[in-house]
Design an enzyme around this catalytic site. Sequence first.
Site, PDB file in Angstrom:
ATOM      1  N   GLY A 116      28.267 -73.916 -39.527  1.00 16.36           N
ATOM      2  CA  GLY A 116      28.970 -74.372 -40.731  1.00 16.36           C
ATOM      3  C   GLY A 116      29.491 -75.792 -40.614  1.00 16.36           C
TER       4      GLY A 116
ATOM      5  N   ILE B 128      35.732 -76.668 -43.321  1.00 19.31           N
ATOM      6  CA  ILE B 128      36.432 -76.330 -42.080  1.00 19.31           C
ATOM      7  C   ILE B 128      35.544 -76.590 -40.857  1.00 19.31           C
ATOM      8  CG2 ILE B 128      37.495 -74.427 -40.783  1.00 19.31           C
ATOM      9  CD1 ILE B 128      38.206 -73.202 -43.628  1.00 19.31           C
TER      10      ILE B 128
ATOM     11  N   SER C 120      30.138 -78.931 -43.640  1.00 26.30           N
ATOM     12  CA  SER C 120      31.104 -79.037 -44.737  1.00 26.30           C
ATOM     13  C   SER C 120      32.443 -78.419 -44.343  1.00 26.30           C
ATOM     14  CB  SER C 120      30.525 -78.303 -45.962  1.00 26.30           C
ATOM     15  OG  SER C 120      31.437 -78.287 -47.038  1.00 26.30           O
TER      16      SER C 120
ATOM     17  N   TYR D 250      32.854 -60.013 -50.255  1.00 30.69           N
ATOM     18  CA  TYR D 250      33.525 -61.008 -49.408  1.00 30.69           C
ATOM     19  C   TYR D 250      34.648 -60.350 -48.609  1.00 30.69           C
ATOM     20  CZ  TYR D 250      35.634 -65.388 -47.899  1.00 30.69           C
ATOM     21  OH  TYR D 250      36.140 -66.415 -47.130  1.00 30.69           O
TER      22      TYR D 250
ATOM     23  N   LYS E 282      34.882 -60.003 -44.397  1.00 30.14           N
ATOM     24  CA  LYS E 282      35.993 -60.577 -43.618  1.00 30.14           C
ATOM     25  C   LYS E 282      36.783 -59.464 -42.925  1.00 30.14           C
ATOM     26  CE  LYS E 282      34.894 -64.823 -44.459  1.00 30.14           C
ATOM     27  NZ  LYS E 282      34.341 -65.665 -43.392  1.00 30.14           N
TER      28      LYS E 282
ATOM     29  N   LEU F 107      20.871 -69.144 -42.190  1.00 30.52           N
ATOM     30  CA  LEU F 107      21.241 -67.931 -41.440  1.00 30.52           C
ATOM     31  C   LEU F 107      20.709 -66.653 -42.075  1.00 30.52           C
ATOM     32  CD1 LEU F 107      24.885 -69.036 -40.603  1.00 30.52           C
ATOM     33  CD2 LEU F 107      23.084 -68.639 -38.912  1.00 30.52           C
TER      34      LEU F 107
HETATM   35  N1  LIG Z   1      37.931 -72.399 -48.211  1.00 27.65           N
HETATM   36  C1  LIG Z   1      38.707 -71.313 -48.183  1.00 27.65           C
HETATM   37  O1  LIG Z   1      39.595 -71.127 -49.037  1.00 27.65           O
HETATM   38  C2  LIG Z   1      38.527 -70.299 -47.084  1.00 27.65           C
HETATM   39  C3  LIG Z   1      39.526 -69.336 -46.902  1.00 27.65           C
HETATM   40  C4  LIG Z   1      39.381 -68.387 -45.903  1.00 27.65           C
HETATM   41  C5  LIG Z   1      38.253 -68.385 -45.101  1.00 27.65           C
HETATM   42  N2  LIG Z   1      37.286 -69.322 -45.296  1.00 27.65           N
HETATM   43  C6  LIG Z   1      36.104 -69.249 -44.429  1.00 27.65           C
HETATM   44  O2  LIG Z   1      35.967 -70.467 -43.733  1.00 27.65           O
HETATM   45  C7  LIG Z   1      34.593 -70.675 -43.397  1.00 27.65           C
HETATM   46  C8  LIG Z   1      34.187 -72.090 -43.776  1.00 27.65           C
HETATM   47  O3  LIG Z   1      34.262 -72.204 -45.193  1.00 27.65           O
HETATM   48  P1  LIG Z   1      34.597 -73.578 -45.927  1.00 27.65           P
HETATM   49  O4  LIG Z   1      35.725 -73.278 -46.840  1.00 27.65           O
HETATM   50  O5  LIG Z   1      34.689 -74.682 -44.960  1.00 27.65           O
HETATM   51  O6  LIG Z   1      33.295 -73.690 -46.865  1.00 27.65           O
HETATM   52  P2  LIG Z   1      32.156 -74.807 -46.989  1.00 27.65           P
HETATM   53  O7  LIG Z   1      31.279 -74.357 -48.092  1.00 27.65           O
HETATM   54  O8  LIG Z   1      32.796 -76.147 -47.075  1.00 27.65           O
HETATM   55  O9  LIG Z   1      31.384 -74.671 -45.594  1.00 27.65           O
HETATM   56  C9  LIG Z   1      30.543 -73.596 -45.314  1.00 27.65           C
HETATM   57  C10 LIG Z   1      29.432 -74.075 -44.406  1.00 27.65           C
HETATM   58  O10 LIG Z   1      28.588 -72.961 -44.098  1.00 27.65           O
HETATM   59  C11 LIG Z   1      27.237 -73.359 -44.258  1.00 27.65           C
HETATM   60  N3  LIG Z   1      26.399 -72.238 -44.663  1.00 27.65           N
HETATM   61  C12 LIG Z   1      26.592 -71.417 -45.724  1.00 27.65           C
HETATM   62  N4  LIG Z   1      25.561 -70.559 -45.839  1.00 27.65           N
HETATM   63  C13 LIG Z   1      24.698 -70.833 -44.825  1.00 27.65           C
HETATM   64  C14 LIG Z   1      23.451 -70.307 -44.437  1.00 27.65           C
HETATM   65  N5  LIG Z   1      22.849 -69.330 -45.127  1.00 27.65           N
HETATM   66  N6  LIG Z   1      22.848 -70.831 -43.356  1.00 27.65           N
HETATM   67  C15 LIG Z   1      23.423 -71.855 -42.660  1.00 27.65           C
HETATM   68  N7  LIG Z   1      24.601 -72.403 -42.998  1.00 27.65           N
HETATM   69  C16 LIG Z   1      25.233 -71.901 -44.076  1.00 27.65           C
HETATM   70  C17 LIG Z   1      27.279 -74.393 -45.390  1.00 27.65           C
HETATM   71  O11 LIG Z   1      26.121 -75.214 -45.421  1.00 27.65           O
HETATM   72  C18 LIG Z   1      28.556 -75.142 -45.062  1.00 27.65           C
HETATM   73  O12 LIG Z   1      28.323 -76.203 -44.173  1.00 27.65           O
HETATM   74  C19 LIG Z   1      33.810 -69.578 -44.132  1.00 27.65           C
HETATM   75  O13 LIG Z   1      33.501 -68.539 -43.227  1.00 27.65           O
HETATM   76  C20 LIG Z   1      34.799 -69.092 -45.178  1.00 27.65           C
HETATM   77  O14 LIG Z   1      34.558 -67.753 -45.555  1.00 27.65           O
HETATM   78  C21 LIG Z   1      37.393 -70.277 -46.257  1.00 27.65           C
END
Ligand SMILES: NC(=O)c1ccc[n+]([C@@H]2O[C@H](COP(=O)([O-])OP(=O)(O)OC[C@H]3O[C@@H](n4cnc5c(N)ncnc54)[C@H](O)[C@@H]3O)[C@@H](O)[C@H]2O)c1
Length: 259
Positions: free
Chosen positions: A11, A16, A14, A156, A160, A51
């Site tokens: 990930g 986190i 983008s 979702y 989680k 993935l």
């Molecule tokens: N943003 C929020 O509010 C939040 C809250 C709680 C948990 N999260 C979790 O944090 C993590 C990161 O999320 P984020 O908010 O940074 O989102 P984001 O969309 O900015 O980043 C997600 C990353 O995962 C990659 N990704 C997604 N599907 C993919 C696939 N099929 N194959 C390869 N790469 C893939 C994307 O290309 C991206 O780089 C996630 O697991 C999300 O569930 C986010």
Amino acid sequence: MLHDKTIIVTGAASGIGAETARQLKAAGARVIAVDRNEPAAEVDAFDKIDLTDEAALDAVIEDLRKVKADGLANIAGVPPTLPPEVVVTVNLVALKRLTLGLVDSLADNASIVNLASLAGIGWEGEVAKIKAADSLTHAGVADFCARNGVTAENSYFFTKQAVVAWTLENRWTWRGRGIRMNAVSPGPVETPILKDFLETLGERAEEDMKVMDRPGTPADIAPVVVFLLSRGSGWLRGVNIAADGGMRSHIDATSNGLV
Ligand SMILES: NC(=O)c1ccc[n+]([C@@H]2O[C@H](COP(=O)([O-])OP(=O)(O)OC[C@H]3O[C@@H](n4cnc5c(N)ncnc54)[C@H](O)[C@@H]3O)[C@@H](O)[C@H]2O)c1
């Protein structure tokens, strides 16, 4: 702190994951990014992979097994607005396959960190479904969702919850080699997928946002992941750190009769 350590970050293109990769590099680590898109931060190596593609994932695992990494940060994830089969595949099945495929190739004392979520709250009520997903493969996801009522409304949350539970289950699995697994559960964080969460959660999200002083940013979450990857957290095993501006504390306090 992580000088000369090699950390695999999924990930990293983008949000986190990108911020975590950046902070790991700043801490002296060698970072290997895994994502379907180009990494946003400067990294040392990059495996471009979707993935959801099981064969491609297995090829990347084969490649990464040669590395002997000191850490694995499972951060890639998709929001609930995508089809439930994709959510289950990316957020749970691929995360477990990558981890289990790599674990015996990791260096002794390696750290594995799973990005869960505040949405993982209430996993205790879903143990039967979580156990039913224990050895789920990519090919079995559609059937699993149909049989277990995993829909766009709950996919979702389920993934989680299952990640939190899997982290607990693995508190001591690799203790003999010093390899540990922990999780981080953010509340709402300003990244490209925040709008998708708010859309799915509707009124519940509006209530949450009223209670919060502000949504988080990737810079609020990445240091917690970096800490869990570093030796300073060496005696933390199977924990799920709530990085959510106090949301989890608020839920625990108010649902148990405290102010
Ligand atoms: N943003 C929020 O509010 C939040 C809250 C709680 C948990 N999260 C979790 O944090 C993590 C990161 O999320 P984020 O908010 O940074 O989102 P984001 O969309 O900015 O980043 C997600 C990353 O995962 C990659 N990704 C997604 N599907 C993919 C696939 N099929 N194959 C390869 N790469 C893939 C994307 O290309 C991206 O780089 C996630 O697991 C999300 O569930 C986010």
